[in-house]
Design a protein around this motif. Structure first.
Motif, PDB file in Angstrom:
ATOM      1  N   VAL A  77     -11.229  33.417 -60.220  1.00  0.00           N
ATOM      2  CA  VAL A  77     -11.720  34.798 -60.266  1.00  0.00           C
ATOM      3  C   VAL A  77     -13.054  34.837 -61.001  1.00  0.00           C
ATOM      4  CG1 VAL A  77     -11.301  37.081 -61.295  1.00  0.00           C
ATOM      5  CG2 VAL A  77      -9.473  35.926 -60.052  1.00  0.00           C
ATOM      6  N   ILE A  78     -13.150  34.131 -62.120  1.00  0.00           N
ATOM      7  CA  ILE A  78     -14.409  34.082 -62.875  1.00  0.00           C
ATOM      8  C   ILE A  78     -15.502  33.449 -62.023  1.00  0.00           C
ATOM      9  CG2 ILE A  78     -15.571  32.995 -64.848  1.00  0.00           C
ATOM     10  CD1 ILE A  78     -12.978  33.486 -66.435  1.00  0.00           C
ATOM     11  N   GLU A  79     -15.191  32.351 -61.343  1.00  0.00           N
ATOM     12  CA  GLU A  79     -16.177  31.699 -60.489  1.00  0.00           C
ATOM     13  C   GLU A  79     -16.673  32.643 -59.405  1.00  0.00           C
ATOM     14  OE1 GLU A  79     -16.563  27.434 -58.318  1.00  0.00           O
ATOM     15  OE2 GLU A  79     -14.793  28.615 -57.756  1.00  0.00           O
ATOM     16  N   ASP A  80     -15.764  33.334 -58.764  1.00  0.00           N
ATOM     17  CA  ASP A  80     -16.127  34.267 -57.699  1.00  0.00           C
ATOM     18  C   ASP A  80     -17.007  35.396 -58.228  1.00  0.00           C
ATOM     19  OD1 ASP A  80     -15.901  35.136 -54.938  1.00  0.00           O
ATOM     20  OD2 ASP A  80     -14.677  36.790 -55.720  1.00  0.00           O
ATOM     21  N   GLU A  81     -16.657  35.940 -59.373  1.00  0.00           N
ATOM     22  CA  GLU A  81     -17.459  37.008 -59.975  1.00  0.00           C
ATOM     23  C   GLU A  81     -18.855  36.512 -60.339  1.00  0.00           C
ATOM     24  OE1 GLU A  81     -16.858  40.362 -60.460  1.00  0.00           O
ATOM     25  OE2 GLU A  81     -15.188  39.921 -59.129  1.00  0.00           O
ATOM     26  N   LEU A  82     -18.948  35.291 -60.849  1.00  0.00           N
ATOM     27  CA  LEU A  82     -20.254  34.732 -61.193  1.00  0.00           C
ATOM     28  C   LEU A  82     -21.116  34.522 -59.948  1.00  0.00           C
ATOM     29  CD1 LEU A  82     -19.189  32.164 -63.927  1.00  0.00           C
ATOM     30  CD2 LEU A  82     -20.481  34.273 -64.284  1.00  0.00           C
ATOM     31  N   LEU A  83     -20.516  33.983 -58.902  1.00  0.00           N
ATOM     32  CA  LEU A  83     -21.260  33.776 -57.660  1.00  0.00           C
ATOM     33  C   LEU A  83     -21.794  35.093 -57.124  1.00  0.00           C
ATOM     34  CD1 LEU A  83     -18.958  31.138 -55.910  1.00  0.00           C
ATOM     35  CD2 LEU A  83     -21.232  30.732 -56.868  1.00  0.00           C
ATOM     36  N   ASN A  84     -20.935  36.098 -57.076  1.00  0.00           N
ATOM     37  CA  ASN A  84     -21.354  37.408 -56.571  1.00  0.00           C
ATOM     38  C   ASN A  84     -22.391  38.059 -57.487  1.00  0.00           C
ATOM     39  OD1 ASN A  84     -19.656  37.274 -54.339  1.00  0.00           O
ATOM     40  ND2 ASN A  84     -17.957  38.255 -55.423  1.00  0.00           N
ATOM     41  N   GLY A  85     -22.163  37.976 -58.789  1.00  0.00           N
ATOM     42  CA  GLY A  85     -23.070  38.610 -59.744  1.00  0.00           C
ATOM     43  C   GLY A  85     -24.461  38.016 -59.721  1.00  0.00           C
ATOM     44  N   PHE A  86     -24.567  36.689 -59.698  1.00  0.00           N
ATOM     45  CA  PHE A  86     -25.884  36.068 -59.655  1.00  0.00           C
ATOM     46  C   PHE A  86     -26.581  36.342 -58.323  1.00  0.00           C
ATOM     47  CE2 PHE A  86     -24.458  33.209 -63.165  1.00  0.00           C
ATOM     48  CZ  PHE A  86     -25.463  33.556 -64.054  1.00  0.00           C
ATOM     49  N   PHE A  87     -25.817  36.355 -57.238  1.00  0.00           N
ATOM     50  CA  PHE A  87     -26.406  36.665 -55.935  1.00  0.00           C
ATOM     51  C   PHE A  87     -26.973  38.084 -55.929  1.00  0.00           C
ATOM     52  CE2 PHE A  87     -26.076  38.273 -51.570  1.00  0.00           C
ATOM     53  CZ  PHE A  87     -26.898  37.362 -50.934  1.00  0.00           C
ATOM     54  N   SER A 133     -10.733  37.466 -75.407  1.00  0.00           N
ATOM     55  CA  SER A 133      -9.392  37.988 -75.686  1.00  0.00           C
ATOM     56  C   SER A 133      -8.711  38.434 -74.398  1.00  0.00           C
ATOM     57  CB  SER A 133      -9.485  39.152 -76.672  1.00  0.00           C
ATOM     58  OG  SER A 133     -10.286  40.169 -76.126  1.00  0.00           O
ATOM     59  N   VAL A 134      -9.037  37.763 -73.301  1.00  0.00           N
ATOM     60  CA  VAL A 134      -8.478  38.123 -72.006  1.00  0.00           C
ATOM     61  C   VAL A 134      -7.039  37.605 -71.908  1.00  0.00           C
ATOM     62  CG1 VAL A 134      -8.693  37.831 -69.508  1.00  0.00           C
ATOM     63  CG2 VAL A 134     -10.734  38.075 -70.907  1.00  0.00           C
ATOM     64  N   LYS A 135      -6.150  38.481 -71.555  1.00  0.00           N
ATOM     65  CA  LYS A 135      -4.749  38.102 -71.346  1.00  0.00           C
ATOM     66  C   LYS A 135      -4.607  37.436 -69.983  1.00  0.00           C
ATOM     67  CE  LYS A 135      -3.453  40.240 -75.094  1.00  0.00           C
ATOM     68  NZ  LYS A 135      -4.236  39.708 -76.156  1.00  0.00           N
ATOM     69  N   ALA A 136      -3.540  36.684 -69.805  1.00  0.00           N
ATOM     70  CA  ALA A 136      -3.295  36.023 -68.522  1.00  0.00           C
ATOM     71  C   ALA A 136      -3.153  37.071 -67.422  1.00  0.00           C
ATOM     72  CB  ALA A 136      -2.030  35.173 -68.608  1.00  0.00           C
ATOM     73  N   PHE A 137      -3.745  36.794 -66.279  1.00  0.00           N
ATOM     74  CA  PHE A 137      -3.676  37.640 -65.080  1.00  0.00           C
ATOM     75  C   PHE A 137      -4.282  39.030 -65.288  1.00  0.00           C
ATOM     76  CE2 PHE A 137       0.140  34.873 -65.009  1.00  0.00           C
ATOM     77  CZ  PHE A 137      -0.312  33.986 -64.064  1.00  0.00           C
ATOM     78  N   ASP A 138      -5.244  39.157 -66.189  1.00  0.00           N
ATOM     79  CA  ASP A 138      -5.942  40.420 -66.430  1.00  0.00           C
ATOM     80  C   ASP A 138      -7.275  40.369 -65.686  1.00  0.00           C
ATOM     81  OD1 ASP A 138      -7.071  42.750 -67.349  1.00  0.00           O
ATOM     82  OD2 ASP A 138      -7.409  42.018 -69.392  1.00  0.00           O
ATOM     83  N   GLU A 139      -7.265  40.812 -64.428  1.00  0.00           N
ATOM     84  CA  GLU A 139      -8.448  40.683 -63.581  1.00  0.00           C
ATOM     85  C   GLU A 139      -9.614  41.516 -64.102  1.00  0.00           C
ATOM     86  OE1 GLU A 139      -9.653  40.912 -58.889  1.00  0.00           O
ATOM     87  OE2 GLU A 139      -7.564  40.592 -59.438  1.00  0.00           O
ATOM     88  N   LYS A 140      -9.349  42.687 -64.650  1.00  0.00           N
ATOM     89  CA  LYS A 140     -10.416  43.528 -65.194  1.00  0.00           C
ATOM     90  C   LYS A 140     -11.068  42.820 -66.395  1.00  0.00           C
ATOM     91  CE  LYS A 140     -11.478  48.110 -66.916  1.00  0.00           C
ATOM     92  NZ  LYS A 140     -10.964  49.400 -67.330  1.00  0.00           N
ATOM     93  N   GLY A 141     -10.270  42.217 -67.249  1.00  0.00           N
ATOM     94  CA  GLY A 141     -10.800  41.478 -68.390  1.00  0.00           C
ATOM     95  C   GLY A 141     -11.632  40.287 -67.949  1.00  0.00           C
ATOM     96  N   LEU A 142     -11.180  39.600 -66.898  1.00  0.00           N
ATOM     97  CA  LEU A 142     -11.933  38.459 -66.374  1.00  0.00           C
ATOM     98  C   LEU A 142     -13.275  38.908 -65.794  1.00  0.00           C
ATOM     99  CD1 LEU A 142      -9.024  36.521 -64.630  1.00  0.00           C
ATOM    100  CD2 LEU A 142     -10.164  35.922 -66.769  1.00  0.00           C
ATOM    101  N   ARG A 143     -13.286  40.064 -65.159  1.00  0.00           N
ATOM    102  CA  ARG A 143     -14.545  40.602 -64.619  1.00  0.00           C
ATOM    103  C   ARG A 143     -15.513  40.950 -65.759  1.00  0.00           C
ATOM    104  NH1 ARG A 143     -13.915  41.940 -59.074  1.00  0.00           N
ATOM    105  NH2 ARG A 143     -11.725  41.971 -58.490  1.00  0.00           N
ATOM    106  N   ASN A 144     -14.978  41.498 -66.851  1.00  0.00           N
ATOM    107  CA  ASN A 144     -15.823  41.828 -68.006  1.00  0.00           C
ATOM    108  C   ASN A 144     -16.421  40.563 -68.629  1.00  0.00           C
ATOM    109  OD1 ASN A 144     -15.359  44.562 -67.712  1.00  0.00           O
ATOM    110  ND2 ASN A 144     -13.667  44.593 -69.175  1.00  0.00           N
TER     111      ASN A 144
END
Length: 158
Positions: free
Chosen positions: A45-55, A129-140
């Motif tokens: 999820v982090i990788e995908d967000e980074l790819l999209n964000g940098f693009f 401080s991201v909890k497991a399976f917290d997609e919103k936290g991973l996006r932040n």
């Protein structure tokens, strides 16, 4: 259309094309997690967000496959291999992001290197401080990474 107009239009086209460029980044996610030997969904999820964000911020972005590492020597091997891939792909910068997990994501290390010189430009880390399976936290967390890394890339010439 007259011959002169065609020549002028062609010259303007060539001139405009000369000013269109973007920096190219090679990205690699390295996961440190004693619980598993496979790359977790959180890391992807982090990788995908980074790819999209940098693009979306105007970079040409490619990635090396996300990998699991058990030691600093594994990190160095992965770094060198991905840096070679970045060089072969004509990237300007290489970014390696190391994600450290216990029960959840707790630390993120990142480094930016110039592909042409092979020198590390900046290394940093921060606690998460991201909890497991917290997609919103991973996006932040991903947004924070994009912001910090973008500042470095904008201030550095390739």
């Amino acid at each position: 259309m007259g011959k002169i107009k065609q020549i002028i239009l062609f010259a303007i086209f060539l001139l405009c094309a000369n000013f269109c460029f973007a920096k190219q980044i090679q990205l690699q996610i390295v996961q440190h997690d004693a619980r598993t030997d496979a790359v977790s969904e959180d890391s992807l999820v982090i990788e995908d967000e980074l790819l999209n964000g940098f693009f979306e911020t105007g970079y040409i972005i490619t990635n090396s496959p996300a990998a699991v590492s058990c030691s600093a020597s594994d990190d160095l091997i992965l770094f060198n291999k991905a840096m070679g891939d970045a060089y072969e792909g004509s990237s300007d910068f290489f970014v390696q992001i190391k994600l450290y997990y216990t029960n959840s994501l707790h630390t993120i290390d990142w480094s930016v290197a110039s592909v042409t010189t092979g020198k590390t430009i900046k290394e940093s880390q921060f606690e998460s401080s991201v909890k497991a399976f917290d997609e919103k936290g991973l996006r932040n967390v991903s947004s924070r990474l994009i912001s910090e890394i973008s500042k470095i890339l904008k201030s550095t010439k390739a």
